[in-house]
Write an enzyme that holds these catalytic residues in place. Structure first.
Site, PDB file in Angstrom:
ATOM      1  N   ASP A 220      20.122  14.089  19.446  1.00 47.10           N
ATOM      2  CA  ASP A 220      21.438  13.509  19.653  1.00 47.10           C
ATOM      3  C   ASP A 220      21.315  12.499  20.793  1.00 47.10           C
ATOM      4  OD1 ASP A 220      24.094  12.873  19.557  1.00 47.10           O
ATOM      5  OD2 ASP A 220      24.821  14.930  19.613  1.00 47.10           O
TER       6      ASP A 220
HETATM    7  C1  NOJ Z   1      26.851  11.890  19.842  1.00 52.89           C
HETATM    8  C2  NOJ Z   1      27.306  12.808  18.761  1.00 52.89           C
HETATM    9  O1  NOJ Z   1      27.202  14.144  19.184  1.00 52.89           O
HETATM   10  C3  NOJ Z   1      26.538  12.623  17.476  1.00 52.89           C
HETATM   11  O2  NOJ Z   1      27.137  13.392  16.472  1.00 52.89           O
HETATM   12  C4  NOJ Z   1      26.479  11.193  17.060  1.00 52.89           C
HETATM   13  O3  NOJ Z   1      25.707  11.043  15.905  1.00 52.89           O
HETATM   14  C5  NOJ Z   1      25.945  10.339  18.201  1.00 52.89           C
HETATM   15  N1  NOJ Z   1      26.721  10.528  19.401  1.00 52.89           N
HETATM   16  C6  NOJ Z   1      25.964   8.868  17.855  1.00 52.89           C
HETATM   17  O4  NOJ Z   1      27.269   8.431  17.765  1.00 52.89           O
END
Ligand code: NOJ
Length: 784
Positions: free
Chosen positions: A281
């Site tokens: 993430d």
């Molecule tokens: C953080 C989020 O937790 C995740 O789900 C997402 O894909 C990324 N940011 C990118 O936006």
């Protein structure tokens, strides 16, 4: 143009802040990698191809593949153009392509789950997948498959995922991955794992309303709960062949999820036999060596810990080169297996940006604004209508024979702009409150998809009413300053439609279970004055306590419409006027009081240690299992939802019938007792449903199972089957519920395997978790 990313030397990326010098660069000891190296499994050919091409690569090129930076997409990994390997484009998210235009804003997963309709969910997934493909996105950062699962009603991101029930979540996760990948897209099951709340923050808000002083929470869970509750949906995504998995922000028993050897190597890659790649993430990578050895294959985005640092660590021998090869093999195996190398559109959009071209790092990207929507609006409307739960109905719905409708609340109105309060749909009001500024169709943050239009409830209601000569009056306001006119209009309306909402945003867990913007007061004001009956529409991404108003005398009907996406108003009109007979069921339990849930199951303070700790002490008993176990009577139970007709169940039966699993794409390595496969069917339950009312419609038959009494840790019952059947008036139909070996099994903590407990299993069938008129038992004394 796009070749920038294909040929870029990300190792020289300008994005790396020089202040970030991770400790792990100076790792003193060589650690041996003991995670499994991929062999590709069913994608063995793709693996062999990736192995052959990786042999031709330099160390730098291999590292390039493992590192993504911010680019035209949310993240772009490096490629090796001289070998024909492009960089990959990664973009959110679960309800449609985010950050771009001419796409569909689909109902969120949590909303779509209420349809309990396998075919519709798979169709939704296929169509979302094609939209991503059309934009040239290689890897969708979604779907959300059980992280969060929905342990707490206060969690701010539950709406991005399907449901807190692991069986429903598992089946929908499987179908969604299969559907989305059909177009050649690579899905990324997220957020792995035990990501059940947002970080704890104790700093002041920054200038843009962002949180500061945040620390990731460590989730602490016992082995049985992990295996039986939180892991199954991820196992299903592996089985469905997901090409990628995203490791989450939280820690797991103190270890960051993205460097957890236990979660990534032992469970995901070994036990579940995952052959694709694990990506982080955004900002969830905290180390180089530990992450690489822990099983993380790609860093997104930014080259903070991979890129140059990974290269150095390999050169120093802190990470064996075979591990780097494995990362490359995993990434390329997914890519070859998806067949994107044969025929896949180039990236043709530019995140955040609606201009036609843009310069990034001296190179020009074209933004083609390709329209990838096809006829998806029809399906988005269908999914939204089929997912609208009718909670209460005095008979006022469907709307018939009236001449004056009143519409109330900002939630019936158009949002003031489509991207609202900024590209993330984050709206900040006051010190900590975020809300949306018109009808709520989706939540904020990475689960948001962009709409090119919103069919606002007021628009759809007005158009429909006009066709029938019905007068529509409206006060699209919520606050007390407008209560005078609200009361006056209500006083003249035969049906008063009140719109209330709850807007949830990534990064923020909830502090209460109430509606936004004084929704309760608005409902009461309309109820007090309405000449006829009131219909309440709830646009909410989760639990709402309705006790203060639901039993008021003029509340005739209540609809839970979730986050229905861009077709919101049209779908609602289909239900209000009965063009579609409601058939959705709550994919969660609605409680009566905050005391109905375990106390404080969102951790809100830093605690005394190095990080905040969330102890999952309720074990397996979340959502309806908690209510059942502790004898709480919910307002509306899991699986509940009304129709404009009535159904009767008959002929409930279970027979032993073996059917070999034919769905699995990638086999898992889960251990089990006995000889039959874990995903083979052993029994089939069956029931007849008859439409005994006066309107055609669909019913969701639900099968619940109780384990033998010897299984003392088990909650009273578990959903183990569901099937939706459309029936004409008077028509009878039959539905089957295949019971797989895993559905009958528990995780034996001592033996570390799945096994069917011996004894009496009880099954109940009906149309909600508390309405199970037909019951029967079977004795099992074999391990199968
Ligand atoms: C953080 C989020 O937790 C995740 O789900 C997402 O894909 C990324 N940011 C990118 O936006």
């Amino acid at each position: 143009m796009w070749s920038y990313i294909q040929s870029s030397l990300l190792l020289l990326s300008p994005f790396l802040p020089s202040s970030l010098i991770p400790l792990s660069d100076h790792h003193p000891h060589q650690i041996h990698y003991h995670g499994p190296l991929t062999d590709g499994g069913i994608w063995h050919e793709a693996y062999e191809r990736s192995r052959d091409v990786a042999k031709e690569m330099t160390l730098e090129e291999k590292v390039n593949l493992t590192t993504a930076v911010t680019g035209p997409c949310q993240a772009n990994s490096g490629g090796v153009p001289r070998l024909g390997i492009p960089g990959l484009c990664f973009n959110d998210g679960p309800a449609g392509p985010r950050y771009t235009d001419f796409v569909t804003q689909w109902p969120s997963a949590f909303t779509a789950a209420a349809s309990f309709d396998r075919d519709l969910i798979e169709e939704r997934a296929k169509r979302i997948g094609k939209e991503f493909r059309g934009k040239g996105i290689n890897v969708e950062l979604g779907p959300v498959t059980g992280g969060p699962l929905g342990r707490s009603p206060y969690a701010g991101r539950n709406w991005e995922a399907f449901t807190p029930d692991p069986y429903l979540s598992s089946t929908l996760s499987f179908l969604t991955v299969r559907g989305m990948q059909e177009s050649g897209l690579i899905t990324c099951a997220k957020h792995y794992i035990l990501y059940e709340q947002e970080p704890v923050c104790d700093g002041p808000l920054d200038g843009e309303g962002g949180r500061t002083g945040c620390r990731d929470v460590s989730s602490e869970v016992d082995d049985k709960t992990m295996k039986e509750l939180y892991l199954p949906s991820f196992a299903e995504t592996v089985r469905a062949g997901t090409g990628a998995v995203m490791c989450s922000y939280n820690k797991i028993n103190g270890t960051a999820a993205c460097e957890s050897d236990d979660a990534l190597n032992r469970i995901m890659k070994d036990e579940l036999g995952f052959k694709g790649f694990v990506l982080s993430d955004f900002g969830a990578t905290h180390s180089t060596v530990e992450s690489a050895l822990g099983g993380m294959d790609m860093e997104l985005p930014g080259e903070y810990f991979y890129g140059q640092r990974l290269l150095k660590a390999i050169e120093k021998g802190s990470i064996p080169e075979s591990r780097l090869d494995d990362m490359v093999h995993r990434i390329l195996t997914s890519w070859y297996a998806s067949k994107q190398h044969t025929d896949y559109p180039q990236v043709n959009y530019q995140k955040y940006d609606l201009s036609d071209s843009k310069e990034v790092n001296g190179l020009v990207f074209k933004n083609e604004h390709r329209d990838v929507r096809e006829d998806n609006a029809i399906y988005a409307r269908k999914v939204a209508a089929e997912s609208t739960v009718l909670l209460k109905n005095s008979g006022i719905l469907p709307i018939r024979g009236i001449r004056r409708i009143g519409v109330f609340g900002t939630d019936a109105d158009y949002p003031s702009t489509l991207s609202g309060c900024g590209p993330d749909l984050f709206c900040l009001v006051g010190s900590k409150r975020r809300y949306w500024n018109g009808t709520v169709t989706i939540g904020g943050g990475s689960g948001a998809a962009y709409a090119d239009y919103i069919a606002a409830p007021i628009e759809a209601i007005t158009l429909k009413a006009r066709q029938q000569g019905i007068r529509v009056d409206h006060v699209l306001q919520d606050d007390a300053a407008h209560f005078g006119s609200i009361g006056w209009v209500a006083y003249q309306s035969e049906v008063c439609l009140v719109f209330v909402s709850l807007f949830l945003v990534e990064g923020w867990d909830r502090e209460h279970l109430k509606l936004d913007k004084g929704g309760e007061e608005l409902i009461k004001q309309v109820e007090k004055n309405c000449a006829g009956e009131v219909v309440v529409m709830l646009h909410a991404g989760g639990q709402v306590i309705v006790e203060n108003w639901i039993d008021l005398p003029k509340i005739g009907a209540v609809l839970f419409a979730g986050y229905p996406g861009q077709e919101t108003g049209n779908a609602l009109v289909d239900i209000l006027w009965g063009d579609i007979n409601p058939s959705a069921k709550l994919p969660f339990s609605m409680g009566k009081s905050p005391n109905d849930w375990p106390k404080d199951n969102i951790v809100r303070d830093m605690g005394k240690g190095a990080y905040p700790i969330a102890k999952f002490t309720e074990g397996l008993a979340i959502d309806y299992k908690w209510f059942d176990k502790h004898n709480f009577t919910p307002r509306y139970e899991f699986g509940y939802g009304l129709s404009y007709t009535k159904f009767e169940f008959s002929g409930f039966d279970i027979e032993e019938r073996y059917e070999k699993d034919r769905d699995t794409v990638q086999r898992t390595n889960e251990r089990y007792e006995g000889t039959r496969g874990l995903y083979d069917t052993l029994f089939v339950a069956r029931v007849n449903i008859t439409n005994i009312g006066k309107t055609p419609g669909a019913e969701v038959a639900q099968l619940y199972m109780s384990f033998p009494k010897s299984e003392v840790e088990q909650p009273p019952k578990h959903l183990r089957g569901y099937a939706k059947k459309y029936l004409e008036v008077g028509q009878m139909g039959t539905v089957d519920f295949p019971l797989r070996k895993k559905d009958l099994s528990v995780w034996d903590v001592k033996k570390q395997l799945w096994k069917i407990p011996r004894g009496t299993f009880t099954f109940g069938v009906g149309n909600s978790s508390r309405e199970l008129p037909s019951k029967l038992t079977i004795e099992i004394d074999s391990s199968y």
